[in-house]
Design a protein around this motif. Structure first.
Motif, PDB file in Angstrom:
ATOM      1  N   ALA A 125       0.829  -1.208   0.000  1.00  0.00           N
ATOM      2  CA  ALA A 125       0.000   0.000   0.000  1.00  0.00           C
ATOM      3  C   ALA A 125       0.865   1.261   0.000  1.00  0.00           C
ATOM      4  O   ALA A 125       0.591   2.205  -0.758  1.00  0.00           O
ATOM      5  CB  ALA A 125      -0.940  -0.004   1.198  1.00  0.00           C
ATOM      6  N   GLU A 126       1.906   1.301   0.821  1.00  0.00           N
ATOM      7  CA  GLU A 126       2.786   2.475   0.848  1.00  0.00           C
ATOM      8  C   GLU A 126       3.442   2.704  -0.510  1.00  0.00           C
ATOM      9  O   GLU A 126       3.538   3.841  -0.988  1.00  0.00           O
ATOM     10  CB  GLU A 126       3.858   2.316   1.927  1.00  0.00           C
ATOM     11  CG  GLU A 126       3.323   2.461   3.325  1.00  0.00           C
ATOM     12  CD  GLU A 126       4.367   2.173   4.404  1.00  0.00           C
ATOM     13  OE1 GLU A 126       5.496   1.707   4.068  1.00  0.00           O
ATOM     14  OE2 GLU A 126       4.053   2.401   5.588  1.00  0.00           O
ATOM     15  N   THR A 127       3.880   1.631  -1.134  1.00  0.00           N
ATOM     16  CA  THR A 127       4.524   1.728  -2.448  1.00  0.00           C
ATOM     17  C   THR A 127       3.545   2.244  -3.488  1.00  0.00           C
ATOM     18  O   THR A 127       3.834   3.180  -4.241  1.00  0.00           O
ATOM     19  CB  THR A 127       5.076   0.349  -2.862  1.00  0.00           C
ATOM     20  OG1 THR A 127       6.017  -0.086  -1.877  1.00  0.00           O
ATOM     21  CG2 THR A 127       5.740   0.397  -4.223  1.00  0.00           C
ATOM     22  N   VAL A 128       2.356   1.640  -3.528  1.00  0.00           N
ATOM     23  CA  VAL A 128       1.350   2.002  -4.528  1.00  0.00           C
ATOM     24  C   VAL A 128       0.853   3.430  -4.316  1.00  0.00           C
ATOM     25  O   VAL A 128       0.728   4.199  -5.271  1.00  0.00           O
ATOM     26  CB  VAL A 128       0.188   0.979  -4.504  1.00  0.00           C
ATOM     27  CG1 VAL A 128      -1.019   1.490  -5.260  1.00  0.00           C
ATOM     28  CG2 VAL A 128       0.669  -0.352  -5.084  1.00  0.00           C
ATOM     29  N   VAL A 129       0.592   3.808  -3.078  1.00  0.00           N
ATOM     30  CA  VAL A 129       0.107   5.163  -2.795  1.00  0.00           C
ATOM     31  C   VAL A 129       1.137   6.196  -3.255  1.00  0.00           C
ATOM     32  O   VAL A 129       0.782   7.191  -3.887  1.00  0.00           O
ATOM     33  CB  VAL A 129      -0.232   5.326  -1.301  1.00  0.00           C
ATOM     34  CG1 VAL A 129      -0.396   6.798  -0.922  1.00  0.00           C
ATOM     35  CG2 VAL A 129      -1.494   4.542  -0.966  1.00  0.00           C
ATOM     36  N   GLY A 130       2.404   5.954  -2.969  1.00  0.00           N
ATOM     37  CA  GLY A 130       3.451   6.874  -3.410  1.00  0.00           C
ATOM     38  C   GLY A 130       3.479   7.053  -4.916  1.00  0.00           C
ATOM     39  O   GLY A 130       3.637   8.169  -5.422  1.00  0.00           O
ATOM     40  N   LEU A 131       3.287   5.972  -5.646  1.00  0.00           N
ATOM     41  CA  LEU A 131       3.310   6.054  -7.109  1.00  0.00           C
ATOM     42  C   LEU A 131       2.014   6.642  -7.668  1.00  0.00           C
ATOM     43  O   LEU A 131       2.047   7.390  -8.645  1.00  0.00           O
ATOM     44  CB  LEU A 131       3.571   4.666  -7.702  1.00  0.00           C
ATOM     45  CG  LEU A 131       4.970   4.108  -7.413  1.00  0.00           C
ATOM     46  CD1 LEU A 131       5.066   2.655  -7.851  1.00  0.00           C
ATOM     47  CD2 LEU A 131       6.043   4.952  -8.098  1.00  0.00           C
ATOM     48  N   LEU A 132       0.890   6.327  -7.066  1.00  0.00           N
ATOM     49  CA  LEU A 132      -0.388   6.866  -7.560  1.00  0.00           C
ATOM     50  C   LEU A 132      -0.504   8.366  -7.325  1.00  0.00           C
ATOM     51  O   LEU A 132      -1.153   9.066  -8.103  1.00  0.00           O
ATOM     52  CB  LEU A 132      -1.572   6.145  -6.912  1.00  0.00           C
ATOM     53  CG  LEU A 132      -1.892   4.757  -7.451  1.00  0.00           C
ATOM     54  CD1 LEU A 132      -3.026   4.128  -6.652  1.00  0.00           C
ATOM     55  CD2 LEU A 132      -2.234   4.800  -8.935  1.00  0.00           C
ATOM     56  N   ARG A 133       0.118   8.868  -6.283  1.00  0.00           N
ATOM     57  CA  ARG A 133       0.056  10.315  -6.024  1.00  0.00           C
ATOM     58  C   ARG A 133       0.579  11.114  -7.201  1.00  0.00           C
ATOM     59  O   ARG A 133       0.093  12.203  -7.476  1.00  0.00           O
ATOM     60  CB  ARG A 133       0.844  10.660  -4.768  1.00  0.00           C
ATOM     61  CG  ARG A 133       0.069  10.383  -3.525  1.00  0.00           C
ATOM     62  CD  ARG A 133       0.642  11.160  -2.333  1.00  0.00           C
ATOM     63  NE  ARG A 133      -0.265  11.019  -1.217  1.00  0.00           N
ATOM     64  CZ  ARG A 133       0.053  10.443  -0.073  1.00  0.00           C
ATOM     65  NH1 ARG A 133       1.267   9.953   0.115  1.00  0.00           N
ATOM     66  NH2 ARG A 133      -0.832  10.357   0.890  1.00  0.00           N
ATOM     67  N   SER A 134       1.562  10.563  -7.906  1.00  0.00           N
ATOM     68  CA  SER A 134       2.116  11.272  -9.065  1.00  0.00           C
ATOM     69  C   SER A 134       1.138  11.295 -10.241  1.00  0.00           C
ATOM     70  O   SER A 134       1.331  12.042 -11.187  1.00  0.00           O
ATOM     71  CB  SER A 134       3.433  10.620  -9.502  1.00  0.00           C
ATOM     72  OG  SER A 134       3.183   9.344 -10.080  1.00  0.00           O
ATOM     73  N   ARG A 135       0.082  10.492 -10.185  1.00  0.00           N
ATOM     74  CA  ARG A 135      -0.897  10.397 -11.270  1.00  0.00           C
ATOM     75  C   ARG A 135      -2.122  11.274 -11.036  1.00  0.00           C
ATOM     76  O   ARG A 135      -3.001  11.353 -11.879  1.00  0.00           O
ATOM     77  CB  ARG A 135      -1.359   8.952 -11.454  1.00  0.00           C
ATOM     78  CG  ARG A 135      -0.241   7.950 -11.633  1.00  0.00           C
ATOM     79  CD  ARG A 135       0.528   8.155 -12.890  1.00  0.00           C
ATOM     80  NE  ARG A 135      -0.282   7.771 -14.038  1.00  0.00           N
ATOM     81  CZ  ARG A 135       0.137   7.840 -15.283  1.00  0.00           C
ATOM     82  NH1 ARG A 135       1.337   8.274 -15.558  1.00  0.00           N
ATOM     83  NH2 ARG A 135      -0.642   7.476 -16.269  1.00  0.00           N
ATOM     84  N   VAL A 136      -2.198  11.907  -9.860  1.00  0.00           N
ATOM     85  CA  VAL A 136      -3.360  12.717  -9.504  1.00  0.00           C
ATOM     86  C   VAL A 136      -2.929  14.165  -9.436  1.00  0.00           C
ATOM     87  O   VAL A 136      -1.956  14.495  -8.752  1.00  0.00           O
ATOM     88  CB  VAL A 136      -3.933  12.262  -8.134  1.00  0.00           C
ATOM     89  CG1 VAL A 136      -5.096  13.134  -7.717  1.00  0.00           C
ATOM     90  CG2 VAL A 136      -4.338  10.797  -8.188  1.00  0.00           C
TER      91      VAL A 136
END
Length: 144
Positions: A125-136
């Motif tokens: 979750a920490e990994t995915v959240v960090g990467l998804l933030r760059s998409r929003v």
């Protein structure tokens, strides 16, 4: 691909590739519908074969890709390298590795991150959240 004009409430699309339905379900259960309150909901695209990964990526509607490095016959690391080599502005890629020592292979594949099996829901979750933030797109939080 998500652009700055998209609504921040539009769901993020996460492609999850593994030939093992249990691995796909572990990833989806670990992340849930909303991995972080600051992010929109997530819609999952479950994929079991390489050709379907490529077709979805060519369609251009994916915000993040999670690839099982242990999948057969096409492993996630090889698919990650192909995606990064062939898709302009490829979305971030997370590779699930067989063990922590395989993280260097994920680097070779040009994946942005690697998470080892067995899947740790907090680490994923920490990994995915960090990467998804760059998409929003960033939103203003000014107070009056």
């Amino acid at each position: 691909m998500r652009g700055v004009t998209d609504s921040t409430t539009a769901p993020l699309k996460v492609l999850v590739y593994s030939d093992d339905v249990n691995t796909r379900q572990q990833v989806i259960l670990a992340l849930g519908r909303r991995p972080h309150p600051d992010l929109p909901e997530v819609e999952y695209i479950e994929v079991a074969t390489e050709p379907v990964v490529i077709a979805n990526m060519d369609a251009g509607h994916v915000d993040l890709v999670i690839l099982d490095g242990e999948a057969v016959p096409a492993g996630g690391m090889g698919i990650a390298k192909q995606l990064k080599d062939e898709i302009y502005l490829c979305p971030p890629v997370v590779v699930l590795t067989g063990r922590p020592q395989d993280a260097w292979l994920a680097t070779w594949s040009r994946a942005e991150a690697a998470v080892p099996h067995p899947i740790d829901p907090i680490q994923l979750a920490e990994t995915v959240v960090g990467l998804l933030r760059s998409r929003v797109p960033a939103t203003s939080t000014a107070t009056s």
